[in-house]
Design a protein around this motif. Structure first.
Motif, PDB file in Angstrom:
ATOM      1  N   UNK A 146       0.822  -1.203   0.000  1.00 54.60           N
ATOM      2  CA  UNK A 146       0.000   0.000   0.000  1.00 54.60           C
ATOM      3  C   UNK A 146       0.858   1.257   0.000  1.00 54.60           C
ATOM      4  N   UNK A 147       1.973   1.204   0.731  1.00 54.69           N
ATOM      5  CA  UNK A 147       2.881   2.346   0.776  1.00 54.69           C
ATOM      6  C   UNK A 147       3.438   2.644  -0.617  1.00 54.69           C
ATOM      7  N   UNK A 148       3.809   1.587  -1.343  1.00 51.83           N
ATOM      8  CA  UNK A 148       4.309   1.761  -2.709  1.00 51.83           C
ATOM      9  C   UNK A 148       3.266   2.448  -3.581  1.00 51.83           C
ATOM     10  N   UNK A 149       2.019   1.960  -3.489  1.00 52.11           N
ATOM     11  CA  UNK A 149       0.941   2.515  -4.291  1.00 52.11           C
ATOM     12  C   UNK A 149       0.710   3.992  -3.985  1.00 52.11           C
ATOM     13  N   UNK A 150       0.631   4.309  -2.687  1.00 48.61           N
ATOM     14  CA  UNK A 150       0.355   5.690  -2.298  1.00 48.61           C
ATOM     15  C   UNK A 150       1.531   6.608  -2.586  1.00 48.61           C
ATOM     16  N   UNK A 151       2.746   6.121  -2.350  1.00 48.86           N
ATOM     17  CA  UNK A 151       3.922   6.947  -2.594  1.00 48.86           C
ATOM     18  C   UNK A 151       4.046   7.290  -4.076  1.00 48.86           C
ATOM     19  N   UNK A 152       3.840   6.285  -4.929  1.00 53.94           N
ATOM     20  CA  UNK A 152       3.953   6.518  -6.366  1.00 53.94           C
ATOM     21  C   UNK A 152       2.913   7.527  -6.857  1.00 53.94           C
ATOM     22  N   UNK A 153       1.780   7.597  -6.175  1.00 55.32           N
ATOM     23  CA  UNK A 153       0.734   8.548  -6.561  1.00 55.32           C
ATOM     24  C   UNK A 153       0.975   9.931  -5.971  1.00 55.32           C
ATOM     25  N   UNK A 154       1.244   9.979  -4.666  1.00 55.18           N
ATOM     26  CA  UNK A 154       1.363  11.277  -3.997  1.00 55.18           C
ATOM     27  C   UNK A 154       2.639  12.026  -4.357  1.00 55.18           C
ATOM     28  N   UNK A 155       3.699  11.288  -4.698  1.00 53.33           N
ATOM     29  CA  UNK A 155       4.966  11.941  -4.996  1.00 53.33           C
ATOM     30  C   UNK A 155       4.853  12.789  -6.266  1.00 53.33           C
ATOM     31  N   UNK A 156       3.851  12.471  -7.099  1.00 48.84           N
ATOM     32  CA  UNK A 156       3.668  13.195  -8.357  1.00 48.84           C
ATOM     33  C   UNK A 156       2.676  14.348  -8.205  1.00 48.84           C
ATOM     34  N   UNK A 213      11.256  16.557 -12.567  1.00 44.63           N
ATOM     35  CA  UNK A 213      10.034  15.821 -12.232  1.00 44.63           C
ATOM     36  C   UNK A 213      10.054  14.359 -12.655  1.00 44.63           C
ATOM     37  N   UNK A 214      10.861  13.992 -13.646  1.00 44.25           N
ATOM     38  CA  UNK A 214      10.860  12.599 -14.119  1.00 44.25           C
ATOM     39  C   UNK A 214      11.312  11.627 -13.033  1.00 44.25           C
ATOM     40  N   UNK A 215      12.179  12.073 -12.131  1.00 45.94           N
ATOM     41  CA  UNK A 215      12.674  11.189 -11.074  1.00 45.94           C
ATOM     42  C   UNK A 215      11.580  10.808 -10.087  1.00 45.94           C
ATOM     43  N   UNK A 216      10.481  11.561 -10.068  1.00 43.92           N
ATOM     44  CA  UNK A 216       9.371  11.214  -9.180  1.00 43.92           C
ATOM     45  C   UNK A 216       8.787   9.843  -9.504  1.00 43.92           C
ATOM     46  N   UNK A 217       8.872   9.458 -10.776  1.00 42.08           N
ATOM     47  CA  UNK A 217       8.266   8.200 -11.199  1.00 42.08           C
ATOM     48  C   UNK A 217       9.144   6.986 -10.902  1.00 42.08           C
ATOM     49  N   UNK A 218      10.372   7.216 -10.495  1.00 44.95           N
ATOM     50  CA  UNK A 218      11.287   6.092 -10.262  1.00 44.95           C
ATOM     51  C   UNK A 218      11.481   5.783  -8.776  1.00 44.95           C
ATOM     52  N   UNK A 219      11.022   6.687  -7.911  1.00 45.32           N
ATOM     53  CA  UNK A 219      11.346   6.575  -6.490  1.00 45.32           C
ATOM     54  C   UNK A 219      10.703   5.352  -5.832  1.00 45.32           C
ATOM     55  N   UNK A 220       9.594   4.853  -6.384  1.00 43.98           N
ATOM     56  CA  UNK A 220       8.883   3.731  -5.746  1.00 43.98           C
ATOM     57  C   UNK A 220       9.469   2.368  -6.112  1.00 43.98           C
ATOM     58  N   UNK A 221      10.353   2.302  -7.086  1.00 41.91           N
ATOM     59  CA  UNK A 221      10.864   1.007  -7.561  1.00 41.91           C
ATOM     60  C   UNK A 221      11.519   0.160  -6.473  1.00 41.91           C
ATOM     61  N   UNK A 222      12.469   0.680  -5.702  1.00 41.73           N
ATOM     62  CA  UNK A 222      13.093  -0.167  -4.661  1.00 41.73           C
ATOM     63  C   UNK A 222      12.099  -0.635  -3.607  1.00 41.73           C
ATOM     64  N   UNK A 223      11.140   0.212  -3.259  1.00 37.45           N
ATOM     65  CA  UNK A 223      10.126  -0.186  -2.271  1.00 37.45           C
ATOM     66  C   UNK A 223       9.251  -1.316  -2.827  1.00 37.45           C
ATOM     67  N   UNK A 224       8.983  -1.282  -4.125  1.00 37.29           N
ATOM     68  CA  UNK A 224       8.159  -2.323  -4.743  1.00 37.29           C
ATOM     69  C   UNK A 224       8.852  -3.684  -4.691  1.00 37.29           C
TER      70      UNK A 224
END
Length: 572
Positions: A36-46, A180-191
């Motif tokens: 759930x954290x991965x899902x929310x982080x990937x959404x809110x970070x953007x 801004x493009x780096x926002x989309x990569x931040x969730x990868x390690x958590x996933x």
């Protein structure tokens, strides 16, 4: 006889097995929480960087709305599909697949070169998000009873807080420093970590194998009906008139698709959304209330960030900080109310209070201006966040408490679906209202805008070209004189759009008031299924024993010597 008795005895004892310990529950929830954290982080970070992203990709206000709506649309459509799959297949494998889909689509979105490309990847992202939203609720019901779930909602509240507060802040810092493009990569390690932990800690009891059938026709019809409705809401009044051939085709197509979907669901062997669920008063009223909650939750998260940047000239980082009051309200309410529900065993007063806060927050946010005291704006955001925190998860909780345990998946995902659908329609309506209002205000203030632009000297032509392009402006980069005008325009447009949420919030309050106040059970879904199986077995054995006894009585009657009647004695 003995075999039957043994099976019945064993089955009857299953519900009485000791429940999972607190440590076992935490271990089972760890991977789920991280997912759930991965899902929310990937959404809110953007969220805070979306105005910058759309500006850099030369997108319009419609593009901004569709970047959000695309995700919500596919989330809404896929949620009941995932929920149905959860009742048919391995739930652990399904949530792992959902995480993979979500994160890969999120990473791909970082390579977008146009608004259309970004919208497409966000649509795929929503498919994974739908799985995470539906399956997390279903898996929670598998291991935690409704009555005990409140104490663990604090953990989910903490995860939500870290993701929703840390996400926008992290996204703002990344946007202002790395891009801004780096926002989309931040969730990868958590996933990757979530997948590993889920594999090791989440142990789901295997479900009985049976032949399944997927309602493909229902999926297509539902997708078509919802998509046509949202495309019409987004484009009407801008690309074509309200009364036009396009309106007839889109609205007519949406209505026809809905009717055919209902007919299909009535005949399908494994319906996507069993219409029998609506016979349950709790489910029906919770669905109505969830629609308003979705409008408030998604609408606020999207347009408050835009308000901070376009109406108050904030940077993405500052916008993340300025939306903390809403997140604080959501966190305090969800954690506090969850604990109180577990302690007191009552839920309805908290939901009613949440609906009141939801209505008040939506109305008060419709009154803000670009120069409204930020303390007041913070209070309004806090009220809205508290309303969402009290109602969002607890509406799913009360539905799970009264649903057939064999339909927990479709019941849970049904509420989540309508919440996402409400959010999708709400964001589309609010976005369309915002774009229309901004267009009206720009037209009305055309003379003042032109005079201000002409006073800019050497930069006059640059800003004239920027404003005439239709691209979403970067208000914080505007000269002071021009910035004040557009801050006022966008503040009026965004506050106007919040009025749309108010009547839905009132409907939500009414629906919650009429919810049956059913006590929360202390049994998990698995225990309820075992208990129902035990009851069925007991009834079957009881009926069998009665039949055996009746047969024995008949045999005795047949074997007994005949008793002469009074007539026969008289004959002798």
């Amino acid at each position: 006889m003995s075999a039957t008795s043994l099976t019945t005895s064993e089955t009857a004892e299953l519900p009485d097995k000791p429940a999972m310990t607190h440590r076992q529950v935490l271990e089972a929830l760890s991977g789920l929480l991280l997912g759930m954290f991965v899902s929310m982080l990937a959404s809110t970070v953007v969220s805070t960087s979306l105005p910058v992203i759309i500006h850099d990709l030369d997108g319009t206000q419609a593009s901004f709305t569709w970047v959000v709506t695309a995700t919500l649309l596919t989330t809404a459509i896929s949620t009941p599909i995932w929920g149905k799959l959860a009742d048919l297949f391995n739930r652990k494998l399904l949530i792992q697949i959902a995480i993979v889909i979500f994160v890969l689509a999120t990473a791909a979105a970082g390579f977008s070169q146009s608004p259309e490309m970004l919208i497409a990847f966000r649509a795929v992202q929503g498919i994974g998000a739908g799985g995470l939203a539906a399956l997390s609720q279903v898996l929670m019901a598998d291991i935690i009873s409704p009555r005990e779930r409140g104490r663990y909602m604090g953990l989910f509240g903490a995860v939500m807080a870290v993701a929703t507060i840390g996400g926008p802040l992290l996204g703002g810092v990344i946007t202002d420093t790395l891009g801004w493009r780096w926002n989309f990569y931040v969730a990868l390690p958590f996933a990757v970590l979530a997948l590993i932990i889920l594999q090791r800690t989440l142990h789901v009891i295997p479900r009985a194998r049976r032949k399944v059938s997927i309602d493909y026709v229902g999926i297509v019809l539902l997708s078509t009906a919802v998509a046509l409705l949202l495309i019409w809401v987004t484009l009407v009044g801008d690309s074509f008139e309200w009364w036009s051939l396009q309106t007839v085709l889109m609205v007519g197509g949406a209505i026809l698709g809905t009717v055919l979907f209902v007919v299909t669901e009535l005949r399908a062997k494994e319906p996507l959304i069993p219409l029998s669920l609506f016979r349950n008063r709790t489910f029906t009223l919770a669905v109505i209330a969830s629609i308003a909650t979705g409008i408030a939750m998604f609408g606020a998260s999207v347009f408050l960030s835009q308000f901070m940047q376009l109406a108050r000239g904030a940077t993405p980082t500052e916008a993340g900080l300025m939306t903390i009051p809403m997140i604080a309200g959501l966190l305090i309410a969800s954690v506090g109310v969850g604990a109180l529900i577990t302690r007191l065993g009552t839920w309805k007063p908290f939901l009613i209070l949440g609906a009141v806060f939801l209505t008040a927050g939506s109305f008060l946010l419709s009154t803000i201006h670009y120069d409204t005291n930020f303390a007041l704006v913070s209070l309004y955001m806090f009220l809205l966040g508290a309303g969402v925190g009290m109602t969002m998860q607890n509406l799913v909780l009360v539905v799970q408490n009264t649903s057939d345990p064999n339909e927990i998946g479709v019941a849970s995902s049904g509420v989540t679906f309508f919440r996402s659908l409400g959010g999708t329609i709400g964001v589309s309506l609010m976005g369309a209202a915002l774009a229309s209002r901004v267009s009206e205000l720009v037209t009305a203030g055309k003379d003042d805008i032109t005079a201000t632009v002409m006073s800019l000297g050497a930069d006059a032509q640059k800003w004239a070209d920027t404003l005439s392009s239709g691209t979403l402006p970067q208000v914080s980069a505007m000269p002071a004189a021009l910035r004040v005008i557009f801050e006022d325009i966008y503040a009026q447009g965004i506050s106007h759009s919040f009025l749309i949420a108010v009547p839905f919030a009132v409907i939500s309050l009414i629906a919650i008031v009429f919810l049956p106040n059913t006590p929360l059970t202390r049994m998990t879904t698995t225990e309820r299924i075992r208990a129902s199986e035990a009851d069925l077995a007991t009834v079957s054995v009881s009926e069998g024993m009665d039949a055996v006894a009746a047969t024995a009585d008949d045999a005795k009657a047949d074997a007994a010597p005949a008793t002469p009647t009074r007539a026969s004695r008289r004959a002798r």
